[in-house]
Write a protein that holds these residues in place. Sequence first.
Motif, PDB file in Angstrom:
ATOM      1  N   GLU A   6      30.149  24.877  55.322  1.00  0.00           N
ATOM      2  CA  GLU A   6      29.941  25.713  54.162  1.00  0.00           C
ATOM      3  C   GLU A   6      31.028  25.493  53.116  1.00  0.00           C
ATOM      4  N   CYS A  22      25.649  24.763  52.144  1.00  0.00           N
ATOM      5  CA  CYS A  22      25.749  24.536  53.582  1.00  0.00           C
ATOM      6  C   CYS A  22      25.129  23.190  53.895  1.00  0.00           C
ATOM      7  N   TRP A  36      21.215  32.501  55.537  1.00  0.00           N
ATOM      8  CA  TRP A  36      22.563  32.961  55.258  1.00  0.00           C
ATOM      9  C   TRP A  36      22.723  34.373  55.774  1.00  0.00           C
ATOM     10  N   ARG A  45      26.743  42.013  61.409  1.00  0.00           N
ATOM     11  CA  ARG A  45      26.308  40.833  60.693  1.00  0.00           C
ATOM     12  C   ARG A  45      24.834  41.007  60.314  1.00  0.00           C
ATOM     13  N   TYR A  94      27.965  33.355  56.355  1.00  0.00           N
ATOM     14  CA  TYR A  94      27.752  32.325  57.359  1.00  0.00           C
ATOM     15  C   TYR A  94      26.393  31.672  57.184  1.00  0.00           C
ATOM     16  N   CYS A  95      26.387  30.370  57.135  1.00  0.00           N
ATOM     17  CA  CYS A  95      25.155  29.617  57.213  1.00  0.00           C
ATOM     18  C   CYS A  95      24.698  29.582  58.660  1.00  0.00           C
ATOM     19  N   ASN A  96      23.380  29.616  58.875  1.00  0.00           N
ATOM     20  CA  ASN A  96      22.859  29.657  60.235  1.00  0.00           C
ATOM     21  C   ASN A  96      21.579  28.845  60.361  1.00  0.00           C
ATOM     22  N   MET A  99      16.687  28.247  62.333  1.00  0.00           N
ATOM     23  CA  MET A  99      15.937  29.473  62.534  1.00  0.00           C
ATOM     24  C   MET A  99      14.462  29.136  62.738  1.00  0.00           C
ATOM     25  N   SER A 106      18.145  34.655  64.371  1.00  0.00           N
ATOM     26  CA  SER A 106      19.172  33.688  64.047  1.00  0.00           C
ATOM     27  C   SER A 106      19.111  32.491  64.986  1.00  0.00           C
ATOM     28  N   GLU A 108      21.025  28.974  66.795  1.00  0.00           N
ATOM     29  CA  GLU A 108      22.155  28.791  67.705  1.00  0.00           C
ATOM     30  C   GLU A 108      23.453  28.461  66.982  1.00  0.00           C
ATOM     31  N   TRP A 110      26.239  28.118  63.759  1.00  0.00           N
ATOM     32  CA  TRP A 110      26.794  28.851  62.632  1.00  0.00           C
ATOM     33  C   TRP A 110      27.802  28.007  61.880  1.00  0.00           C
TER      34      TRP A 110
END
Length: 120
Positions: A6, A22, A36, A45, A94-96, A99, A106, A108, A110
């Motif tokens: 990020e 990201c 995000w 979160r 946080y980028c995630n 998905m 979310s 796995e 981050w």
Amino acid sequence: QVQLVESGGGLVQPGESLRLSCVASGMWFEVHAMGWFRQAPGKQRELVAGISRYGFQNYAESVKGRFTIDRDNAKNTTYLQMNSLKVEDTAVYYCNGPMLTARGPSGEFWGQGTQVTVSS
């Protein structure tokens, strides 16, 4: 090894804008939804925005009309454009991914987190 890197956080005044990026590696980026999340001190979160492989966008009610999530599959990059920032937007973002859908759950992996501070 999947990595989400990020950038773009910082300190801004209320009403100003930031654009988070990201960059994903080690995954089949274009077939997955990305998102995000943000976490403020003492708070859970939360999902701020998600985007499906087809470009469908999902937003938390608190950011609708102010934030825009987008993606560039050629660059394996997910963006979060944040306009009209408010003090209450202050959090680590946080980028995630990957998905399953733009609404979650979310994934796995981050990003390292990028601090967004909105203060006058």
